[in-house]
Each structure stands twice: as structure tokens, then as C-alpha cells.
Design a protein around this motif. Sequence first.
Motif, short mmCIF file in Angstrom:
data_model
loop_
_atom_site.label_atom_id
_atom_site.label_comp_id
_atom_site.label_asym_id
_atom_site.label_seq_id
_atom_site.Cartn_x
_atom_site.Cartn_y
_atom_site.Cartn_z
N ASP A 110 67.25 61.61 117.47
CA ASP A 110 67.11 60.83 118.64
C ASP A 110 67.51 61.28 119.66
O ASP A 110 67.20 61.57 121.43
CB ASP A 110 67.14 59.64 117.80
CG ASP A 110 66.05 58.88 117.22
OD1 ASP A 110 65.23 59.35 117.18
OD2 ASP A 110 66.87 58.32 117.00
N LYS A 111 69.13 61.77 120.02
CA LYS A 111 70.16 62.06 120.21
C LYS A 111 69.61 63.45 121.06
O LYS A 111 69.00 63.48 122.36
CB LYS A 111 71.55 62.38 120.72
CG LYS A 111 72.49 62.48 121.95
CD LYS A 111 73.76 63.45 121.43
CE LYS A 111 74.34 63.44 122.83
NZ LYS A 111 74.18 64.29 123.38
N TRP A 112 69.71 64.04 120.60
CA TRP A 112 69.17 65.48 121.11
C TRP A 112 67.70 65.50 121.49
O TRP A 112 67.14 66.47 122.48
CB TRP A 112 69.05 66.82 119.89
CG TRP A 112 70.97 67.17 120.33
CD1 TRP A 112 71.60 66.44 118.86
CD2 TRP A 112 71.86 67.37 121.31
NE1 TRP A 112 73.31 66.28 119.09
CE2 TRP A 112 73.31 67.18 120.86
CE3 TRP A 112 71.50 68.28 121.93
CZ2 TRP A 112 73.53 67.80 121.57
CZ3 TRP A 112 72.30 68.43 123.33
CH2 TRP A 112 73.80 68.19 122.70
N THR A 113 66.88 65.23 120.88
CA THR A 113 65.35 64.91 121.68
C THR A 113 65.15 64.01 123.03
O THR A 113 64.36 64.61 123.75
CB THR A 113 64.39 63.90 120.92
OG1 THR A 113 64.52 64.42 119.06
CG2 THR A 113 62.19 63.36 121.11
N MET A 114 66.05 63.38 123.14
CA MET A 114 66.31 62.76 124.21
C MET A 114 67.01 63.92 125.73
O MET A 114 66.65 63.74 126.31
CB MET A 114 66.64 61.32 124.62
CG MET A 114 67.11 60.38 126.06
SD MET A 114 65.71 60.30 126.56
CE MET A 114 65.56 58.88 125.18
N PHE A 115 67.61 64.30 125.10
CA PHE A 115 68.74 65.79 125.61
C PHE A 115 67.44 66.51 126.12
O PHE A 115 67.47 66.44 127.32
CB PHE A 115 69.47 65.93 124.29
CG PHE A 115 70.55 67.37 125.96
CD1 PHE A 115 70.67 67.26 126.55
CD2 PHE A 115 69.94 68.74 125.78
CE1 PHE A 115 71.82 68.25 127.47
CE2 PHE A 115 70.34 69.71 126.18
CZ PHE A 115 70.99 69.46 127.25
N PHE A 116 66.44 67.01 125.02
CA PHE A 116 65.39 68.27 125.67
C PHE A 116 64.86 67.77 126.98
O PHE A 116 63.73 68.32 127.45
CB PHE A 116 64.94 69.10 124.30
CG PHE A 116 65.97 69.82 124.10
CD1 PHE A 116 66.73 70.97 124.95
CD2 PHE A 116 67.20 69.70 122.53
CE1 PHE A 116 67.12 72.32 123.71
CE2 PHE A 116 68.38 71.03 122.24
CZ PHE A 116 68.27 72.12 123.50
N GLY A 117 64.26 66.70 126.15
CA GLY A 117 62.67 66.19 126.35
C GLY A 117 63.82 65.52 128.94
O GLY A 117 62.85 65.92 129.45
N ASP A 118 64.82 65.63 128.65
CA ASP A 118 65.72 65.02 130.02
C ASP A 118 65.24 66.50 130.51
O ASP A 118 65.20 66.87 132.15
CB ASP A 118 66.63 64.53 129.81
CG ASP A 118 66.62 63.08 130.14
OD1 ASP A 118 65.21 62.78 130.07
OD2 ASP A 118 67.76 62.30 129.83
N LEU A 119 66.49 67.98 129.79
CA LEU A 119 66.38 69.08 130.42
C LEU A 119 64.82 69.75 130.55
O LEU A 119 64.72 70.69 131.72
CB LEU A 119 67.15 69.50 129.39
CG LEU A 119 67.06 71.32 129.53
CD1 LEU A 119 68.49 71.27 130.54
CD2 LEU A 119 67.63 72.04 128.52
N LEU A 120 63.96 69.26 129.95
CA LEU A 120 62.17 70.25 130.42
C LEU A 120 61.39 68.94 131.21
O LEU A 120 60.96 68.97 130.88
CB LEU A 120 61.93 70.57 129.12
CG LEU A 120 62.71 71.25 127.40
CD1 LEU A 120 62.33 70.92 126.66
CD2 LEU A 120 62.75 72.84 128.50
N LYS A 121 62.53 67.77 131.64
CA LYS A 121 61.66 66.34 132.23
C LYS A 121 60.43 66.66 132.00
O LYS A 121 59.63 66.61 132.67
CB LYS A 121 61.76 67.58 133.78
CG LYS A 121 62.19 68.08 134.59
CD LYS A 121 62.92 69.05 135.61
CE LYS A 121 64.02 69.60 136.07
NZ LYS A 121 64.58 68.72 136.81
#
Length: 159
Positions: A110-121
Amino acid sequence: MGSGQDHAMSALTAQVTRRLAYASTAVSDRQFADAESLGTIDKYIFGALQAASVTPAAASTDSEFIRRVTLDSLGRIPTADRLVAFLNDRAADKRAKLVEELLAKPEYVDKWTMFFGDLLKNNSANTQIRRYDSGRDAFYAYIKSSIAANKPYDQMAAS
């Protein structure tokens, strides 16, 4: 924060540290010679530090380690029960086992999905790309399944 408040906080921290026997700060500094025995990535990190004439920081205490690794991997601090269990564990490989435990948790995904979702806008209104709900949701599902499957980042980006 004023200096009086800083001093009060420092006194409180010192008081708590004295009460926690396991929070000893008597940790010896790592030496550059240790890098060979620590693993592949450490050879590169310690090599770069040595090339830059930067002395490595002291190894973390167990209480520092569990807090840092849990925050970094799950985005939250460890529970009190997990902290006590880790600190009471006398196994030589308890840090490695903790990392494996954290990587297997759904909270890690969950944490890293959110991180990459933010990173990839993936859900940003501040881009020139308009994503509709179905596209956003599909991209989120792709990121999440990739993280859950431990897909390498280069494959994640190329798929």
C-alpha cells in the motif's frame, strides 16, 4: 520553538533514554574495512563515502533500527508490542528477519503503491495529461500488482 522549550524537550529525551536500558548510545563507529563483510551494496556505499572522505555514521541501536526500517517500509512506526518483541529477540539475524517480515506485509504494498502513484502523477491535476477515473484506477491496479509481485522497476516501467 524557543530555547527553553528545546531544553525541556532535550531533558525529557534524556530522561526517557536513561530509563530504557536497550537504548544505549554506546555504539562503536563502523570502519571502512568492515564494508567487505557487510554485503554488495555496502561495498559501493562505503567506497563512495571513503572516496569523499566522509566517516560512516555509527551503527544504529536496535530501537533506532526498528523505528527507521518500519517507517521507511510501511510509513508508520512499529507497534509497542512489535517493538518490545524485537528488542527482546536475541537472534543474530533478527534485523534481516524483520526486513523480510515488513516486505511481506500488505501495508508495504500500500505505501509503495501510493509512493509510485504520486511519483508517476497518477492522480494529479497539475499535469498536462488528463486521466479519467477508469484510467487512473487501471494504472493504480497495475502499480499495486507490480509492487505485490516484486516486479523490478525496469520491468514495471517497460510493461
